[in-house]
Design an enzyme around this catalytic site. Sequence first.
Site, PDB file in Angstrom:
ATOM      1  N   ASP A 165       0.828  -1.208   0.022  1.00 53.89           N
ATOM      2  CA  ASP A 165       0.205  -0.416   0.248  1.00 53.89           C
ATOM      3  C   ASP A 165       1.313   1.615   0.030  1.00 53.89           C
ATOM      4  O   ASP A 165       1.534   1.479   0.729  1.00 53.89           O
ATOM      5  CB  ASP A 165      -0.545  -0.255   1.218  1.00 53.89           C
ATOM      6  CG  ASP A 165      -1.840   0.269   1.280  1.00 53.89           C
ATOM      7  OD1 ASP A 165      -3.392   1.285   0.958  1.00 53.89           O
ATOM      8  OD2 ASP A 165      -1.324   1.859   2.056  1.00 53.89           O
ATOM      9  N   TYR A 184       2.262  10.129  -0.516  1.00 51.93           N
ATOM     10  CA  TYR A 184       3.886   9.112   0.876  1.00 51.93           C
ATOM     11  C   TYR A 184       5.102   9.551   0.270  1.00 51.93           C
ATOM     12  O   TYR A 184       6.139   9.371   0.079  1.00 51.93           O
ATOM     13  CB  TYR A 184       3.249   7.927   0.396  1.00 51.93           C
ATOM     14  CG  TYR A 184       2.474   7.489   1.159  1.00 51.93           C
ATOM     15  CD1 TYR A 184       1.750   8.190   2.676  1.00 51.93           C
ATOM     16  CD2 TYR A 184       1.859   5.697   1.354  1.00 51.93           C
ATOM     17  CE1 TYR A 184       0.156   7.550   2.480  1.00 51.93           C
ATOM     18  CE2 TYR A 184       0.700   5.152   2.042  1.00 51.93           C
ATOM     19  CZ  TYR A 184      -0.397   6.133   3.200  1.00 51.93           C
ATOM     20  OH  TYR A 184      -1.266   5.981   3.172  1.00 51.93           O
ATOM     21  N   LYS A 214      -2.836   5.741  -4.293  1.00 53.55           N
ATOM     22  CA  LYS A 214      -3.966   6.293  -3.996  1.00 53.55           C
ATOM     23  C   LYS A 214      -3.308   8.593  -4.552  1.00 53.55           C
ATOM     24  O   LYS A 214      -2.869   8.868  -4.708  1.00 53.55           O
ATOM     25  CB  LYS A 214      -4.244   6.782  -2.163  1.00 53.55           C
ATOM     26  CG  LYS A 214      -4.131   5.846  -1.431  1.00 53.55           C
ATOM     27  CD  LYS A 214      -4.393   5.701  -0.174  1.00 53.55           C
ATOM     28  CE  LYS A 214      -4.198   4.666   1.203  1.00 53.55           C
ATOM     29  NZ  LYS A 214      -2.616   4.378   0.355  1.00 53.55           N
ATOM     30  N   HIS A 223      -7.630   9.338  -2.277  1.00 52.76           N
ATOM     31  CA  HIS A 223      -6.965   9.545  -0.837  1.00 52.76           C
ATOM     32  C   HIS A 223      -7.965   9.295   0.367  1.00 52.76           C
ATOM     33  O   HIS A 223      -8.784   8.974   2.046  1.00 52.76           O
ATOM     34  CB  HIS A 223      -5.958  10.173  -0.822  1.00 52.76           C
ATOM     35  CG  HIS A 223      -5.089   9.364   0.333  1.00 52.76           C
ATOM     36  ND1 HIS A 223      -3.937   9.847   0.336  1.00 52.76           N
ATOM     37  CD2 HIS A 223      -5.264   9.160   1.608  1.00 52.76           C
ATOM     38  CE1 HIS A 223      -2.818   8.768   1.196  1.00 52.76           C
ATOM     39  NE2 HIS A 223      -4.216   8.913   2.175  1.00 52.76           N
TER      40      HIS A 223
END
Length: 294
Positions: free
Chosen positions: A52, A57, A82, A115
């Site tokens: 994930d 990120y 996401k 997200h």
Amino acid sequence: MECTMAGGTTQTVTSHGGLALPKIGLGTYTLNGIAGAEAIEAAIDMGYRLIDSAFNYENEGATGAAIRASSVPRDQLIYTSKLPGRHHRYDDAVLAIEESLLRTGLDYIDLYLIHWPLPKVDRYVEAWQALIDARDRGLVKWIGVSNFLPEHIERLEAETGVVPEVNQIQCHPYFPDSTQVAYDRSKRIITEAWTPLGKGKALLEEPTIVDIAEAHDATPAQVVLAWHMSRGAVPIPKSSSLERLASNLESVNLDLSEPEVAAITALGEGPEGEGRSPRAGRVLDLDPATHEEF
């Protein structure tokens, strides 16, 4: 949604559209750069098959590199990313998805999520349409959402006719979010749990969890992860420690009784004085009805 056995010993959870996810995944937040890629590759070699990540990120390159370097066949891995809130406008979403794919160096992304819904911005439906179109173009295989409430999902279905395969939410014994989990189950949407072990040591020191762990000769973390699985949710814990990665993976072999599951759930939902922890609630106060993430 149902739990099945596939490939002999690999337990999976299946969505309404046929997406089969392992019962546990690997969270990669803060796993960045070469060290992050090495940690992710080690986790894949250890047995993790659901990885994930997210645009925000800033480690889509690291996760992609780990997947490409791994000896595990590509079709046995499920890579997730996401869409961030700043790219909800349709044209921006299309470009962001393309950028996610290019950053990974992969031929496709297995699962792509929105997200956060950002209802104040109110562009999550056009963002969803961009995900649908990306799926139809073959850029991604499956699409879903993260932190969506029932009313958000109902609107997606009403306006596009497409129901998400996954809804990734904050979920742990201090915040079981049983209403959302039950709603997802009713739509055969797979619930994934972020921050599945809460934050800090408090949750893993709860007497209820410690006692259950001792009864099963397991760790408190393994008990919490098994609690998620018993409720049909897929936890995605994060760690760069090889020891903890291995220990977390072993939780798939732990079966809890219904009373044990209920006792753990009561930490977040039971009446005051009947097992509810004073720490109950979201450990990160991010309400999908109001939170804005860009």
